[in-house]
Design an enzyme around this catalytic site. Structure first.
Site, PDB file in Angstrom:
ATOM      1  N   LYS A 276       0.757  -1.122  -0.050  1.00  0.00           N
ATOM      2  CA  LYS A 276      -0.032   0.028   0.050  1.00  0.00           C
ATOM      3  C   LYS A 276       0.810   1.260   0.049  1.00  0.00           C
ATOM      4  O   LYS A 276       1.964   1.243   0.743  1.00  0.00           O
ATOM      5  CB  LYS A 276      -0.934   0.119   1.069  1.00  0.00           C
ATOM      6  CG  LYS A 276      -1.837  -0.995   1.357  1.00  0.00           C
ATOM      7  CD  LYS A 276      -2.644  -0.821   2.390  1.00  0.00           C
ATOM      8  CE  LYS A 276      -3.709  -1.922   2.799  1.00  0.00           C
ATOM      9  NZ  LYS A 276      -4.910  -1.678   1.777  1.00  0.00           N
ATOM     10  N   ARG A 350     -10.222 -11.679   2.217  1.00  0.00           N
ATOM     11  CA  ARG A 350     -11.101 -12.658   1.373  1.00  0.00           C
ATOM     12  C   ARG A 350     -10.429 -14.139   1.818  1.00  0.00           C
ATOM     13  O   ARG A 350     -11.082 -15.313   1.838  1.00  0.00           O
ATOM     14  CB  ARG A 350     -11.596 -12.474   0.233  1.00  0.00           C
ATOM     15  CG  ARG A 350     -10.332 -12.309  -0.663  1.00  0.00           C
ATOM     16  CD  ARG A 350     -10.811 -11.617  -1.911  1.00  0.00           C
ATOM     17  NE  ARG A 350     -10.614 -10.018  -1.693  1.00  0.00           N
ATOM     18  CZ  ARG A 350     -10.941  -9.126  -2.534  1.00  0.00           C
ATOM     19  NH1 ARG A 350     -11.481  -9.728  -3.924  1.00  0.00           N
ATOM     20  NH2 ARG A 350     -11.072  -7.924  -2.452  1.00  0.00           N
TER      21      ARG A 350
HETATM   22  N1  BES Z   1      -8.051  -3.823   4.456  1.00  0.00           N
HETATM   23  C1  BES Z   1      -8.191  -3.562   3.055  1.00  0.00           C
HETATM   24  C2  BES Z   1      -9.545  -2.695   2.946  1.00  0.00           C
HETATM   25  C3  BES Z   1      -9.726  -1.301   3.729  1.00  0.00           C
HETATM   26  C4  BES Z   1      -9.530  -0.261   3.018  1.00  0.00           C
HETATM   27  C5  BES Z   1     -10.237  -1.426   5.039  1.00  0.00           C
HETATM   28  C6  BES Z   1      -9.608   0.901   3.717  1.00  0.00           C
HETATM   29  C7  BES Z   1     -10.264  -0.267   5.623  1.00  0.00           C
HETATM   30  C8  BES Z   1     -10.377   0.988   5.088  1.00  0.00           C
HETATM   31  C9  BES Z   1      -8.226  -4.570   2.190  1.00  0.00           C
HETATM   32  O1  BES Z   1      -7.300  -5.475   2.515  1.00  0.00           O
HETATM   33  C10 BES Z   1      -7.718  -4.294   1.087  1.00  0.00           C
HETATM   34  O2  BES Z   1      -6.452  -3.774   1.019  1.00  0.00           O
HETATM   35  N2  BES Z   1      -8.656  -4.208  -0.030  1.00  0.00           N
HETATM   36  C11 BES Z   1      -8.190  -3.899  -1.293  1.00  0.00           C
HETATM   37  C12 BES Z   1      -8.685  -4.773  -2.356  1.00  0.00           C
HETATM   38  C13 BES Z   1      -8.116  -4.737  -3.763  1.00  0.00           C
HETATM   39  C14 BES Z   1      -6.586  -5.234  -3.734  1.00  0.00           C
HETATM   40  C15 BES Z   1      -8.930  -5.675  -4.638  1.00  0.00           C
HETATM   41  C16 BES Z   1      -8.794  -2.598  -1.689  1.00  0.00           C
HETATM   42  O3  BES Z   1     -10.010  -2.339  -1.238  1.00  0.00           O
HETATM   43  O4  BES Z   1      -8.323  -1.708  -2.319  1.00  0.00           O
HETATM   44 MN    MN Z   2      -5.557  -5.537   2.231  1.00  0.00          MN
END
Ligand code: BES
Ligand code: MN
Ligand code: ZN
Length: 509
Positions: A276, A350
């Site tokens: 990230k 997931r």
């Molecule tokens: N933990 C994150 C989602 C999240 C984002 C929670 C902001 C709380 C605040 C999750 O694991 C994630 O990174 N999801 C990605 C999925 C994508 C890579 C398909 C997302 O939401 O960008």
């Molecule tokens: Mn994630």
């Protein structure tokens, strides 16, 4: 950890000191006790309201310091607005508003004359009000070596005064248990990620044993034996080993199948190799808020001795990039036997939930399984911070949860599932891939989970926008909101527990 003020229920009596809280309806309609206060002070409530333009509108507050004719040091008048518009979830919000409006300084004992212009609060209203006060008082300041003035603002005692104090007190025992559960979930979510790794989180879950919950902690060798390779794949880039905690509260008839709650417990989500950006990454300490809500819910149910069989299963991992980390392109075999092509290591939640769902359904055959996860940023784009996304094929359970949400303020909004979305996660080289492309990201994540729900009655709650980092409101002021605890506790109370309500809830408000 964080401590709630002492809350007690007593018959109506003018306090000898501290702050006295009374309510007013629209146009300064006053109840019996408030009128008595007005009388004892030569009409102070009315005259102060006139001079300040205070009309009793909902959530408006008016502070009268050193009220002549009273022993109390301060009088706080709080508006209820139009009584016909007060909904059930408003009573706890009102409690939060009152807690937030209390004066600082030495007025640390608070007495609340719990009445509307028409009638005393019902036992439920009084207990919900007290719950709101307690939730608003929550702070997370254990790492501050110097406390601010605000830290002294929490009163020492709160006395809720109404004629049938005994009934309200009885209901408060249950409401207090719910409040404790929310505190537990918030504490876990707020804890920094260096302090709360998978092992430490599991230890916190194990503390539920004190309440009579059976807790089993599984370590990596056992998870390996259970073939939870999707979950283990996420954990393999971290030096901190994974844990799965299973919590069992068995207080319903032995032959009745349990309700099961499954939680995403990513103690920190760097994104892994699909790392990230730096900005805001610190918030990913909250990526275990789903698991925290499961522990908080189990706490609430056990603490109030709910007559239900309930299971909590949480997957505790850290998503880190290192030489052993999972790669985009890897194919992992889930516990269900289905294979998953990893496209993005940041779609890790997931993967954790997939194996937990298979495990929970195989082992417990629950009547319903509800997973909670801070699963996608996409649900925040879709719904913002005021509803969690709800996915289910079951209209009945979806409607029940929607009702529980409205009753408690933990709101949910149903999102769609369909074949069109499902095919977006088909993979060329494996049974599925772990991302579904740019659009509808929360939906494709839900479709992924659905492939692991086999034929169980399943619900997925995407709580990314509601359980962590959501804006402050009447009852929640810290990063972790504890979202989900009140929702699920209420869902159990209303739909899965019999004979729970010794006190009738009364006319739906
Ligand atoms: N933990 C994150 C989602 C999240 C984002 C929670 C902001 C709380 C605040 C999750 O694991 C994630 O990174 N999801 C990605 C999925 C994508 C890579 C398909 C997302 O939401 O960008
Ligand atoms: Mn994630
Ligand atoms: Zn995540």
């Amino acid at each position: 950890m964080a401590k709630s003020p002492i809350i007690q229920f007593r018959p109506v009596e003018l306090p000898k000191s501290g702050t006295l809280v009374v309510f007013a309806g629209d146009n300064m309609a006053l109840g019996e006790a408030a009128r008595r206060v007005d009388g004892a002070t030569d009409g102070l409530i009315t005259s102060a309201a006139n001079s300040q333009g205070f009309k009793g509108k909902r959530s408006a507050t008016m502070l009268v310091p050193l009220p002549r004719g009273l022993d109390a040091n301060a009088l706080l008048v709080v508006g209820l607005g139009d009584l016909t518009k007060l909904k059930e979830a408003d009573w706890s919000k009102l409690g939060g508003t009152v807690m937030g409006a209390l004066p600082g300084g030495p007025q640390r004992d608070v007495t609340v004359f719990a009445e509307t212009p028409d009638a005393p609060f019902t036992a439920y209203q009084a207990a919900d009000f007290a719950l709101g006060m307690s939730l608003r008082a929550y702070t997370f300041d254990i790492y501050k070596s110097k406390k601010s003035d605000e830290d002294d603002a929490v009163p020492r005692t709160v006395t809720i005064a109404l004629a049938d104090a005994a009934a309200a007190e009885a209901r408060w025992t249950a409401a207090a248990a719910i409040g404790e559960g929310v505190y537990v979930a918030r504490d876990l979510t707020n804890e920094p990620p260096n302090i709360l790794g998978p092992v430490e989180f599991a230890e916190r879950a194990a503390q539920l044993r004190d309440l009579g919950v059976e807790v089993t902690i599984m370590e990596p060798d056992e998870l390996e034996r259970l073939e939870m390779r999707a979950l283990l794949g996420v954990a393999q880039g971290s030096s901190r080993p994974a844990r799965v905690a299973v919590m069992e509260w068995k207080n319903g008839p032995a032959e009745v199948k349990p309700v099961a709650f499954v939680g995403k417990g990513v103690v920190f989500d760097t994104g892994g190799i699909s790392i990230k950006p730096a900005a805001g990454m610190e918030d990913m300490k909250g990526d275990m808020a789903g698991a925290a809500a499961v522990v908080g819910t189990m706490h609430a149910l056990a603490a109030r001795k709910a007559k239900v069989n309930a299971i909590g299963v949480i997957g505790l991992v850290e998503n880190m990039p290192d030489g052993n980390a999972q790669r985009p392109g890897d194919i992992v075999k889930s516990k269900s036997g289905q294979t998953i092509e990893i496209i993005n290591t940041d779609a890790e939640g997931r993967l954790v939930l997939a194996d937990l769902l298979t495990y929970t359904i195989e082992r417990f055959s629950p009547s319903v399984v509800i997973d909670l996860a801070t699963l996608t940023g996409a649900i925040i784009v879709a719904l913002g911070n005021y509803h969690a996304g709800l996915y289910s094929d079951d209209d009945t359970v979806a409607a029940q949860l929607s009702d529980s949400g409205k009753a408690t303020g933990d709101l949910v909004w149903r999102m769609p599932l369909s074949k069109d979305y499902d095919q977006l996660i088909d993979s060329k080289v494996a049974d599925m891939k772990n991302t579904g492309g740019r659009w509808g990201g929360s939906i494709t994540a839900a479709q992924f989970l659905r492939r692991f729900a086999s034929d169980a009655t399943w619900v997925h709650l995407d709580v990314a926008g509601t359980a962590m980092g959501s804006p402050s409101n009447e009852t929640s002021r810290t990063f972790g909101s504890g979202f989900g605890v009140r929702l699920l506790e209420r869902f159990v109370a209303d739909f899965y527990e019999d004979g729970a309500d010794a006190i009738p809830r009364g006319p739906a408000a």
